[in-house]
Motif scaffolding. Structure first.
Motif: not given
Length: 539
Positions: A457-465, A500-509
């Motif tokens: 999806t294009d859903w990008y809540p708070f631009r965090l995930a 599925r929640f894919a974080p874009t600002r953390s290093s957990s990978g």
């Protein structure tokens, strides 16, 4: 009559307009054909949040950027396979990008031509950091069992690319306090160091490795040492319940060296030789009420020799196993083989020929239809008989339906013969059958089929995930030797849906999976609905 001087740059503009037209990005292949030389390598480093974007320019994200230490220049530069003054190579540029993207402290990395003039091309190395310091807190549930972890972790210590983690973890097997440290680029070279110390409810673990890997296709040598001392209680499960247990003490050590002539006509051949000490001692877990089922002790000390043949063929893509992130896929042919010999004359407890082999290949292209195949085999030959022989074959199928939809299927086959008791083939919630308890069935062979319709999806809540979803079906069965004599079910199947929640600002990978699965078989004690919350490396 006066002679007219024409600058060399003007001649290049006439001869190579595709390279030099204003506003155009130079083509990589044309740069190579023109024998371009690499000039300046410019690092364009981005912090965690892009403050030029109004959606990210707020007080919290500004504070996060201020407190975050951006990766040091030298950490990036020593991972590059390209150097100023060297001929421009699309292969080395692409491979340098892959090396950078392997680091969890970058969300993404890319290398592109920046300027071209007078036969010299400047390159821009673009990286974007992620937040690397924070609490190491997680809670997951799969197969009806809970796992939790609490601690603190830094994956880019002071911007130097080092990782340190202190954590307490509890799962179905044990409680454990651990300390980990790793540095993939120790000092100013490619030495990789990893250390782990753990104090668990059922034993202790000390693990250390120091290696110089084949870090690139053209790497000419590799060497390293690895050591592991591990004490723990292992459990055999039946229908998701504990059926037997034993104590295990493992001492493992290996040292190796490798050499190669690098890339030759698109292929790489590598040779490796070394020695392995692998000792496992098993005893009854007398403190429990479960029946004994204790594996036979093993002490194997042997030299080994291996070979690897690797094709230079990679492809980048997006929205396959990740969401909105550059993904690197190996689509070439890769073959490996290794042989070793353990002898009683050299302190082993038996004479045994140790063997292993693997193969990878692919068909198609990821932007349409792709089939990725991999297989492996390993085991021992003892007194003319096969022991602990295990062969696997896995197929992954990707069918791109649109930019936001993908059909994915995987088939995994495992066949074993005369397996060691501590190396059983299992089927359940931890091995791909999401609607069933952990380690639900045991045997020496297994098949698992999973079908998944993925949505990006294009859903990008708070631009965090970034958010995705899936509808899935899993089916599998085991057969062969069964040490605990449990009831066997031919085929076990489940269906379900997930987010599925894919974080874009953390290093957990890692990607957070929230799945609801419905088992369609098994014994009556299984819950009609399984709720799974876990983190995985991919979709």
């Amino acid at each position: 009559m006066h002679a007219t001087f024409i600058p060399r740059s003007a001649i290049l503009m006439l001869l190579s307009p595709a390279l030099c037209n204003a506003g155009e990005t130079p083509d990589a292949q044309l740069l190579q054909q023109q024998n371009a030389i690499i000039g300046e390598i410019v690092l364009q480093k981005s912090n965690v949040f892009d403050l030029s974007n109004p959606e990210e320019n707020n007080w919290l994200y500004r504070l996060a950027n201020r407190w975050h230490i951006v990766t040091k220049d030298r950490v990036i530069r020593k991972q590059l396979l390209i150097r100023s003054g060297s001929p421009y190579s699309p292969r080395l540029v692409a491979e340098s990008g892959r090396v950078l993207r392997q680091n969890n402290y970058f969300f993404d990395a890319d290398i592109q031509p920046l300027r071209y003039e007078n036969g010299v091309v400047d390159l821009a190395v673009k990286t974007r950091d992620v937040w690397t310091l924070g609490p190491d807190v997680s809670a997951s549930r799969k197969g009806g069992e809970n796992t939790s972890r609490i601690g603190i972790e830094e994956q880019n210590l002071l911007g130097r690319g080092q990782r340190i983690r202190l954590s307490h973890e509890e799962n179905v097997d044990r409680r454990s306090n651990s300390l980990e440290f790793s540095d993939r680029h120790l000092g100013s070279n490619w030495l990789s160091l990893f250390v782990r110390l753990a104090d668990s409810s059922d034993g202790d673990t000390q693990q250390v490795s120091l290696t110089r890997p084949f870090f690139a296709l053209d790497t000419r040598w590799s060497a390293g040492v690895y050591g592991l001392k591990n004490e723990r209680r292992d459990t055999i499960y039946s229908l998701g319940e504990e059926a037997a247990d034993y104590n295990r003490e493992q001492d493992y050590f290996s040292a190796f060296g490798g050499w190669s002539k690098g890339v030759q006509n698109g292929w790489v051949r590598r040779w490796t030789a070394g020695i392995i000490h692998d000792q496992n001692q098993f005893t009854s877990a007398a403190s429990t009420v479960l029946p004994d089922s204790v594996p036979v002790d093993r002490k194997l000390i042997y030299p080994f020799f291996g070979v690897e043949l690797l094709e230079d063929r990679y492809e980048t893509s997006q929205n396959r196993d990740q969401i909105g992130k550059t993904e690197d896929f190996y689509l070439g042919t890769r073959l490996t083989a290794s042989l070793g010999y353990a002898s009683e004359r050299f302190s082993s407890d038996r004479d045994a020929l140790m063997y292993s082999a693997s193969a990878n290949t692919s068909f198609g292209a990821l932007d349409k239809i792709a089939l990725l195949l991999s297989g492996s085999a390993s085991g021992r030959l003892e007194s003319g008989r096969t022991a602990n022989a295990l062969a696997t074959l896995r197929a992954r199928y990707y069918r791109t339906q649109s930019e936001k939809r993908l059909f994915f299927a995987t088939v995994s086959l495992t066949a074993g013969q005369a397996l060691d008791l501590d190396n059983l083939v299992q089927l359940g919630g931890s091995t791909g059958l999401r609607g069933y308890p952990l380690r639900y069935q045991n045997g020496d062979s297994r098949v698992i089929v999973s079908l998944e319709q993925r949505y990006f999806t294009d859903w990008y809540p708070f631009r965090l995930a970034r958010i995705g979803g899936a509808v899935f079906l899993d089916s599998g069965r085991v057969w062969g030797d069964n040490p605990v004599g449990e009831q066997r079910y031919k085929w076990l199947t489940d269906i379900g849906i997930g987010l599925r929640f894919a974080p874009t600002r953390s290093s957990s990978g890692k990607m957070i999976h929230l799945d609801i699965a419905f088992p369609l078989g098994g014994d009556p004690t299984i819950d009609d609905v399984q709720v799974l919350l876990e983190s995985k490396r991919s979709f």
